[in-house]
Scaffold this motif. Structure first.
Motif, short mmCIF file in Angstrom:
data_model
loop_
_atom_site.label_atom_id
_atom_site.label_comp_id
_atom_site.label_asym_id
_atom_site.label_seq_id
_atom_site.Cartn_x
_atom_site.Cartn_y
_atom_site.Cartn_z
N ILE A 39 51.76 50.42 0.05
CA ILE A 39 51.29 51.11 1.25
C ILE A 39 52.05 50.64 2.49
CG2 ILE A 39 49.26 51.54 2.69
CD1 ILE A 39 47.61 51.61 0.29
N HIS A 97 46.26 48.14 -10.24
CA HIS A 97 46.76 48.97 -9.14
C HIS A 97 45.88 48.89 -7.91
CE1 HIS A 97 49.14 51.46 -12.16
NE2 HIS A 97 49.90 50.59 -11.57
N LEU A 98 44.56 48.90 -8.13
CA LEU A 98 43.67 48.89 -6.97
C LEU A 98 43.85 47.61 -6.18
CD1 LEU A 98 40.38 50.49 -8.30
CD2 LEU A 98 42.02 51.43 -6.70
N MET A 99 44.07 46.49 -6.88
CA MET A 99 44.28 45.22 -6.19
C MET A 99 45.60 45.26 -5.41
SD MET A 99 42.02 42.96 -6.26
CE MET A 99 40.37 43.43 -6.69
N ILE A 101 46.96 47.93 -4.19
CA ILE A 101 46.72 48.79 -3.03
C ILE A 101 46.03 47.98 -1.94
CG2 ILE A 101 45.28 50.72 -2.23
CD1 ILE A 101 45.95 52.12 -4.87
N LEU A 102 45.03 47.20 -2.34
CA LEU A 102 44.32 46.34 -1.39
C LEU A 102 45.30 45.38 -0.72
CD1 LEU A 102 41.54 45.37 -0.34
CD2 LEU A 102 41.40 43.87 -2.31
N PHE A 103 46.16 44.76 -1.52
CA PHE A 103 47.11 43.79 -0.97
C PHE A 103 48.08 44.47 -0.01
CE2 PHE A 103 51.40 42.07 -1.14
CZ PHE A 103 51.18 40.81 -0.63
N TRP A 105 47.84 47.17 1.55
CA TRP A 105 47.20 47.66 2.76
C TRP A 105 46.92 46.51 3.73
CZ3 TRP A 105 41.90 49.04 4.73
CH2 TRP A 105 42.01 49.93 5.80
#
Lengths: 292, 246, 330
Positions: A39, A97-99, A101-103, A105
């Motif tokens: 991101i 993947h969600l982690m 994305i969190l990172f 972001w």
């Protein structure tokens, strides 16, 4: 409707698509090789644009300064990207993947505030180099020279990336790693280094996109937001991880956007999103082959 | 009970299964054998609806099922296991089986009643039948490989099938585990009146357990028949031994 | 037996939290009551997302759309249709659920990142309509000063109204997650292919989950209007979606209460740190990165681990089954 209006709108759309392509190609490359939905790719794009402004101003705002800024600005983005990659991201490649994305972001939020601290909240702008100012005519349609320049740069980047992945050793390894990382590791190749190089290429393209867009728009906070979703959508409709897919996706996106302006100006932004919806419903895995 | 008629499936021009045929009588234990890449797993995927055949059809109890989605085929009475342990790793062993029982009892869309009061008896009985009752509270992902394979079978039983399709049920097991698993499968088939279709690498296992054997090679059916007939079949002998002679 | 103690302990915790929340307006100044109400609304929004994200494993990347649709449905019912706000309170969640059904119907055809991207596109279409359709939605100005019933005149009564509705919705969500549907949904998250093979229509379950989550997001949306009496187009912008996604991950997306903690952290950070520095998002970013390295299961997951409990409330739920059967058997 006047045909030349359509023609010039089409050319504007195509040149806009070239910027989208350069940014999306970087995103797609990182997504394909590293499996990281990055991101803060949008932040690097914004940093590329701000750096281009600062370097150009520092060098006196003359034509040579502007050219040098175009060359040097992506390097700033690469430097920042590589610090994040080596210090933090390299330890997270195996996460969900969600982690990731969190990172990424989280990094985007930090970079956003750093940009705010470094450049402040005001608008900035730069001129294109003197040789690219004014307009020229193509097929009888008058178009800003800078847009023609973008129309040349886009295919050059595409070919350059293609040569990199097909002809260089590290590019070939990166391509293999996109398909099967473990196999590459078994062959005794330092995967971490390959991933770092792939990430570097991605950062460079984000910064280059930012530097190239700088003369065409006002450079401001929020550029990161406005590009990143578009870039993700382009990568998705093109086929995740496929560089040519990014090109096709960017063309589709840029052209529907600019032609939409002729059809229904108030809701022009609707058209690219609508196109994405139609493409994904007809071809759920994107237009070209995805490496996923 | 199950008839596979001239079924074909290609991937990008590669003929994974080509005009394969197979028939399974009710109550029988049928094995599919063949070298690696013969198309056994593809055939099972075609039977259970994971893949749709390009040509040919699959009939179960006289009804064509070849173009139905997997969940529909399961509801008709065919349950399956997968080659790699295919379980719900973040759920308990109990919940793994319960989900299948709930689906069979058409309770999966029930939003009101607490799940803990439903399908308990049936789930417990399946866990006892497969010897997993003492591990019911463990997370499925934390089980040993062997236990995960057994859990796979238990999940399949949760669907109350009449035909159980097992894709290499003993892959990666030690000889002792293999023997125990095959004994378990035979016992379950007897107790629950199941028809079994399985594929297997281990020839000893196949010839000692199966009542009918179908041999595949390069996506085609070479022969199907009782073990002795298959053992004597010239083409089979060539397929397994003959390559060195030729 | 240990189960019984664990259960009564968590019941005690819930009762204590509820009592504290009931007393808040009595002991705290109005501003803090307002912040508490805002946290409750945001927490409900994050909880609704977690039904699909944490329990369903669905990449619901544009959940804020349903929040916005709920809020706008209420705002338009009152300001354009001239109906009572109470009707709007019902229309909001219904409109959100309908939007969930429509968007979900398309999205469940795809999986994971593709699902998320299609949802972002569809959601952005709605956002653009709200942003550009000035005569109806007020565009980027939004709609302000939406009249509310006299019952909701004072900040305290608004707070209690929000508390009651949020508590009710949490009970509903808890019931859903512990129902057979909830159990099946978690199985879909863990392994959709296996679910199909045991006779579960995966797409239908995902769609039902999306509709429920969207409806509850719509409830959060109307509660926001009750609190702020305004709606903004940015309620449907993807940045808010990402923010609530982060709340779930931050709090612990495999726990029932995790999203509440995540929402509380982010709202509190914005309110209190935002007062001292313009760059509070940098602090949020640093926290997120620290969290990924040191508490990958989120704050609640970390705490439950420390307390010797399983990382998932759902698994605790499942743990009760054999105890139940043992009780029946002997």
């Amino acid at each position: 409707m006047d045909l030349s209006v359509v023609g010039s709108q089409l050319l504007v759309g195509l040149s806009r698509a070239m910027i989208l392509f350069i940014v999306s190609a970087g995103l797609s490359f990182v997504l394909g090789v590293l499996r990281v939905p990055n991101i803060f790719h949008g932040s690097l794009y914004m940093i590329g644009a701000f750096s281009a402004f600062s370097i150009a101003t520092w060098l006196g705002g003359q034509s040579t300064g502007l050219w040098l800024a175009m060359l040097a600005a992506p390097v700033v983005a690469v430097a920042i990207g590589m610090i994040v990659e080596r210090a933090l991201l390299a330890h997270l490649y195996r996460r969900e993947h969600l982690m990731l994305i969190l990172f990424t972001w989280g990094v985007m939020l930090i970079l956003n505030d750093l940009v705010k601290l470094a450049w402040g909240p005001t608008y900035r702008s730069i001129m294109p180099p003197a040789a690219l100012q004014g307009s020229a005519s193509l097929l009888g349609i008058a178009l800003p020279r800078y847009n023609l320049f973008l129309l040349l740069i886009g295919p050059l980047v595409a070919v350059g990336l293609w040569l990199f992945t097909q002809r260089t050793r590290i590019g070939k390894i990166a391509r293999a790693a996109a398909v099967d990382q473990e196999m590459v590791a078994i062959l005794g190749i330092n995967v971490s280094r390959v991933l770092a190089v792939a990430f570097l290429v991605g950062c460079y393209l984000a910064g280059l996109g930012g530097a190239l867009v700088a003369p065409t728009t006002s450079i401001t906070l929020g550029m990161d937001h406005s590009i990143i979703v578009d870039a993700f959508l382009i990568v998705t409709i093109g086929g995740l991880g496929n560089i040519w897919g990014a090109l096709v996706g960017a063309l589709v996106f840029g052209v529907t956007q600019s032609l939409g302006l002729l059809v229904w100006p108030q809701f022009a932004v609707v058209f690219p999103y609508l196109t994405v919806v139609i493409v994904l419903l007809l071809r759920p895995r994107g237009l070209l082959r995805s490496v996923w | 009970m199950l008839r596979v008629e001239e079924v074909s499936k290609s991937f990008d021009g590669f003929r994974a299964v080509h005009q394969a045929h197979l028939s399974v009588e009710a109550g029988a234990i049928v094995a599919v054998i063949g070298p690696n890449g013969a198309g056994k797993t593809t055939l099972f995927n075609l039977i259970t609806g994971v893949l749709t055949p390009d040509r040919g059809r699959v009939l179960f109890e006289g009804v064509e099922i070849s173009r139905q989605p997997p969940y529909e085929i399961c509801r008709r009475g065919i349950a399956r296991t997968f080659q790699i342990a295919n379980i719900f790793p973040r759920l308990t062993v109990f919940a793994n089986v319960q989900v299948a029982v709930l689906a069979h009892e058409r309770q999966s869309l029930n939003l009101i009643r607490p799940a803990r009061t439903l399908a308990v008896r049936e789930t417990t009985s399946i866990l006892e039948g497969t010897g997993l009752q003492h591990k019911a509270r463990r997370l499925a992902g934390a089980l040993s490989h062997g236990d995960q394979r057994i859990l796979e079978i238990a999940i399949a039983l949760g669907s109350q099938p009449r035909l159980l399709v097992l894709d290499e049920p003993t892959a990666g097991m030690s000889p002792e585990e293999t023997a125990a698993t095959m004994a378990l499968i035979r016992r379950l088939a007897r107790e629950r009146g199941l028809t079994i279709l399985f594929c297997e690498h281990d020839m000893e296992v196949v010839f000692s357990v199966a009542e009918s054997i179908m041999v595949m090679r390069q996506g085609r059916t070479i022969v199907q028949g009782p073990p002795d007939a298959v053992r004597q079949n010239r083409e089979v002998q060539e397929a397994y031994l003959g390559t060195s002679h030729a | 037996m240990r189960q019984g103690i664990g259960e009564s302990r968590s019941r005690g915790a819930v009762a204590a939290v509820l009592a504290t929340l009931l007393l808040l307006p009595v002991v705290l100044p109005v501003f803090y009551t307002y912040i508490a109400a805002l946290i409750l609304v945001t927490a409900l929004l994050a909880m609704s997302l977690n039904l699909v994200l944490g329990y369903g494993g669905i990449y619901q990347f544009h959940h804020a759309v349903f929040y916005g649709v709920g809020a706008y449905a209420l705002a338009l019912t009152v300001t354009k249709a001239g109906l009572s706000a109470w009707i709007g309170f019902l229309a909001g969640p219904l409109a959100a659920a309908a939007a969930g059904c429509l968007i979900g119907w398309f999205c469940v055809r795809l999986t994971r990142l593709y699902f998320g991207m299609l949802q972002i596109s569809l959601g952005s279409l709605l956002w653009i309509i709200v942003l550009r359709w000035y005569p109806v939605t007020g565009g980027d100005d939004g709609i302000h000063g939406i009249p509310m019933p006299s019952l909701l005149a004072s900040p305290t009564s608004v707070y209690y109204f929000i508390l009651a509705v949020v508590a009710l919705c949490l009970v509903v969500l808890y019931r859903v997650t512990s129902s057979p549907f909830g159990a099946t949904l978690q199985a879909v998250r863990d392994n959709p292919q296996r679910c199909e093979a045991v006779g579960v229509n995966v797409r239908r379950h995902q769609l039902v989950a999306i509709v429920i989550a969207a409806g509850i997001a719509g409830v959060a949306g109307v509660l926001y209007v009750a609190l702020e009496r305004s709606v903004f187009a940015s309620m449907l912008f993807w940045v808010l979606s990402l923010e609530i996604l982060v709340m779930c991950l931050l709090g612990g997306w495999f726990t029932f209460a995790g999203p509440i903690v995540g929402a509380a952290i982010i709202v509190a950070l914005r309110t209190f740190v935002g007062r001292y520095t313009e760059n509070w998002t940098m602090i949020l970013g640093i926290m997120m990165i620290l969290l990924i390295f040191f508490m990958p299961e989120g704050v609640m997951g970390f705490l439950l681990d420390r307390l010797g409990r399983r990382p998932s409330a759902v698994e605790e739920e499942a743990l009760a089954y054999p105890a139940q059967t043992a009780g029946k058997g002997g």
